[in-house]
Motif scaffolding. Structure first.
Motif, PDB file in Angstrom:
ATOM      1  N   MET A 242     108.587 -67.570 -43.282  1.00 54.67           N
ATOM      2  CA  MET A 242     108.181 -67.799 -41.893  1.00 54.67           C
ATOM      3  C   MET A 242     108.640 -66.696 -40.952  1.00 54.67           C
ATOM      4  N   LEU A 243     109.823 -66.135 -41.226  1.00 54.10           N
ATOM      5  CA  LEU A 243     110.419 -65.201 -40.272  1.00 54.10           C
ATOM      6  C   LEU A 243     110.597 -63.789 -40.823  1.00 54.10           C
ATOM      7  N   GLY A 244     110.426 -63.618 -42.126  1.00 53.27           N
ATOM      8  CA  GLY A 244     110.526 -62.281 -42.702  1.00 53.27           C
ATOM      9  C   GLY A 244     111.934 -61.816 -42.979  1.00 53.27           C
ATOM     10  N   VAL A 245     112.924 -62.706 -42.854  1.00 55.52           N
ATOM     11  CA  VAL A 245     114.309 -62.342 -43.163  1.00 55.52           C
ATOM     12  C   VAL A 245     114.868 -63.374 -44.138  1.00 55.52           C
ATOM     13  N   GLY A 246     115.760 -62.916 -45.002  1.00 56.86           N
ATOM     14  CA  GLY A 246     116.362 -63.831 -45.961  1.00 56.86           C
ATOM     15  C   GLY A 246     116.259 -63.315 -47.376  1.00 56.86           C
ATOM     16  N   CYS A 247     117.075 -63.866 -48.251  1.00 56.74           N
ATOM     17  CA  CYS A 247     117.073 -63.491 -49.666  1.00 56.74           C
ATOM     18  C   CYS A 247     115.985 -64.280 -50.381  1.00 56.74           C
ATOM     19  N   HIS A 248     115.135 -63.582 -51.124  1.00 59.24           N
ATOM     20  CA  HIS A 248     114.015 -64.256 -51.768  1.00 59.24           C
ATOM     21  C   HIS A 248     113.914 -63.884 -53.253  1.00 59.24           C
ATOM     22  N   GLU A 249     115.045 -63.982 -53.940  1.00 57.29           N
ATOM     23  CA  GLU A 249     115.053 -63.734 -55.371  1.00 57.29           C
ATOM     24  C   GLU A 249     114.525 -64.975 -56.088  1.00 57.29           C
ATOM     25  N   TRP A 250     113.549 -64.776 -56.962  1.00 62.48           N
ATOM     26  CA  TRP A 250     112.863 -65.907 -57.588  1.00 62.48           C
ATOM     27  C   TRP A 250     113.779 -66.751 -58.458  1.00 62.48           C
ATOM     28  N   TRP A 251     114.811 -66.160 -59.028  1.00 58.82           N
ATOM     29  CA  TRP A 251     115.708 -66.944 -59.874  1.00 58.82           C
ATOM     30  C   TRP A 251     116.402 -68.018 -59.050  1.00 58.82           C
ATOM     31  N   MET A 252     116.633 -67.759 -57.763  1.00 58.10           N
ATOM     32  CA  MET A 252     117.274 -68.749 -56.906  1.00 58.10           C
ATOM     33  C   MET A 252     116.385 -69.979 -56.745  1.00 58.10           C
ATOM     34  N   LEU A 253     115.092 -69.738 -56.538  1.00 58.26           N
ATOM     35  CA  LEU A 253     114.168 -70.858 -56.377  1.00 58.26           C
ATOM     36  C   LEU A 253     113.999 -71.611 -57.697  1.00 58.26           C
ATOM     37  N   GLY A 254     113.926 -70.861 -58.812  1.00 59.25           N
ATOM     38  CA  GLY A 254     113.832 -71.503 -60.118  1.00 59.25           C
ATOM     39  C   GLY A 254     115.073 -72.333 -60.429  1.00 59.25           C
ATOM     40  N   TYR A 255     116.235 -71.806 -60.046  1.00 56.08           N
ATOM     41  CA  TYR A 255     117.484 -72.537 -60.252  1.00 56.08           C
ATOM     42  C   TYR A 255     117.485 -73.826 -59.437  1.00 56.08           C
ATOM     43  N   SER A 256     117.049 -73.745 -58.176  1.00 53.95           N
ATOM     44  CA  SER A 256     117.001 -74.937 -57.317  1.00 53.95           C
ATOM     45  C   SER A 256     116.065 -75.982 -57.890  1.00 53.95           C
ATOM     46  N   PHE A 257     114.916 -75.539 -58.412  1.00 51.39           N
ATOM     47  CA  PHE A 257     113.951 -76.474 -58.982  1.00 51.39           C
ATOM     48  C   PHE A 257     114.523 -77.132 -60.248  1.00 51.39           C
ATOM     49  N   GLY A 258     115.120 -76.328 -61.120  1.00 48.84           N
ATOM     50  CA  GLY A 258     115.715 -76.875 -62.338  1.00 48.84           C
ATOM     51  C   GLY A 258     116.845 -77.844 -62.027  1.00 48.84           C
ATOM     52  N   PHE A 259     117.670 -77.488 -61.041  1.00 49.15           N
ATOM     53  CA  PHE A 259     118.768 -78.361 -60.621  1.00 49.15           C
ATOM     54  C   PHE A 259     118.215 -79.692 -60.131  1.00 49.15           C
ATOM     55  N   MET A 260     117.123 -79.647 -59.356  1.00 50.13           N
ATOM     56  CA  MET A 260     116.506 -80.862 -58.829  1.00 50.13           C
ATOM     57  C   MET A 260     116.012 -81.767 -59.959  1.00 50.13           C
TER      58      MET A 260
END
Length: 282
Positions: A242-260
């Motif tokens: 939304m804002l163009g700032v922030g860390c966007h490493e895909w492993w982080m999102l995959g980790y969050s999904f797996g954790f969920m």
């Protein structure tokens, strides 16, 4: 003598046996619970649903004064109201869902002891009803976003990652539901955990990049530990999209999904086990 029964109520044979068809059959009851949650939350208040807007606005102003003005914490070059609202809207939804679902057995003991229905209907209704509050707060974020994008010279670099928004909300709801039903199952015997959870959620916010960007953490070990927070990837991806700032490493999102997924599985197993005998201990 056996009769031709239309419905048979019996205990589940397996811990993992969740009858999703049965939950779907009780969708009307779930919607009634959703309506009840929305109406009763601000019943007999003067401002009513306006509190959905007032609370994030007051919180944003407080963050601007304390963290932006006094502590001088960076917001990655973004206007403070926009940066804080992005984090507040997501965090508020998670914390509200977690606090309500974690009290499922205790707060609904009366109705659970009188009427049969799939117990998962109750925490699911809490997660759904909080979407109304989240939607209003997200609309407030979009209004502030539109103001800075149209009437100021602030450069906001929205990108295609913003399309992940529905996925991020579902992951946030899944994490809240998983933690909530797990804690709810434990608080039937140990009420101290309810007090501990309230304290823990307050501290958890500071371990999540809500009031500061992850980029301000220079110590790599601390930064990695913070990335292991399943909420970090969700919040950071939303801010980046939304804002163009922030860390966007895909492993982080995959980790969050797996954790969920793992957390939901464990939470449902424990929930199914406790619901058989919770009336003896609640």
């Amino acid at each position: 003598m056996e009769g031709n029964w239309t419905t048979k109520i019996k205990p589940k044979d397996k811990l993992l046996s969740v009858d999703f068809k049965e939950i779907w059959r009780y969708r009307d009851l779930m919607m009634l619970f959703v309506k009840r949650n929305i109406i009763t939350q601000y019943k007999q208040t003067v401002l009513g649903p306006l509190w959905y807007v007032i609370q994030p606005m007051m919180t944003t102003i407080m963050y601007m004064v304390v963290f932006g003005g006094i502590a001088k914490i960076s917001t990655d070059g973004l206007p403070q109201p926009l940066f804080y609202l992005a984090g507040i809207s997501f965090w508020q939804y998670f914390s509200d869902c977690l606090n309500k679902t974690s009290n499922t057995f205790v707060s609904n003991a009366g109705i659970f002891g009188k009427v049969y229905f799939p117990r998962l209907v109750t925490p699911l209704s809490d997660v759904i009803s909080n979407l109304v509050r989240f939607g209003i707060q997200f609309a407030l974020f979009l209004i502030v976003y539109a103001y800075y994008a149209i009437f100021t010279d602030v450069q906001i670099q929205t990108n295609l990652y913003a399309l992940l928004f529905p996925v991020l909300v579902i992951m946030l709801a899944g994490l809240a539901l998983g933690f909530g039903v797990l804690f709810s199952s434990m608080t039937t015997k140990y009420r101290d955990l309810q007090l501990l959870l309230s304290f823990f959620v307050s501290l958890w916010m500071y371990a999540t990049p809500v009031i500061y960007p992850l980029s301000t953490i220079t110590n790599e070990k601390i930064k990695f530990v913070m990335m292991l927070n399943p909420l970090t990837g969700i919040v950071e991806f939303f801010k980046y999209g939304m804002l163009g700032v922030g860390c966007h490493e895909w492993w982080m999102l995959g980790y969050s999904f797996g954790f969920m997924v793992v957390l939901l599985g464990i939470g449902i197993v424990v929930f199914n086990k406790v619901q058989r005998s919770f009336m003896d201990t609640v």
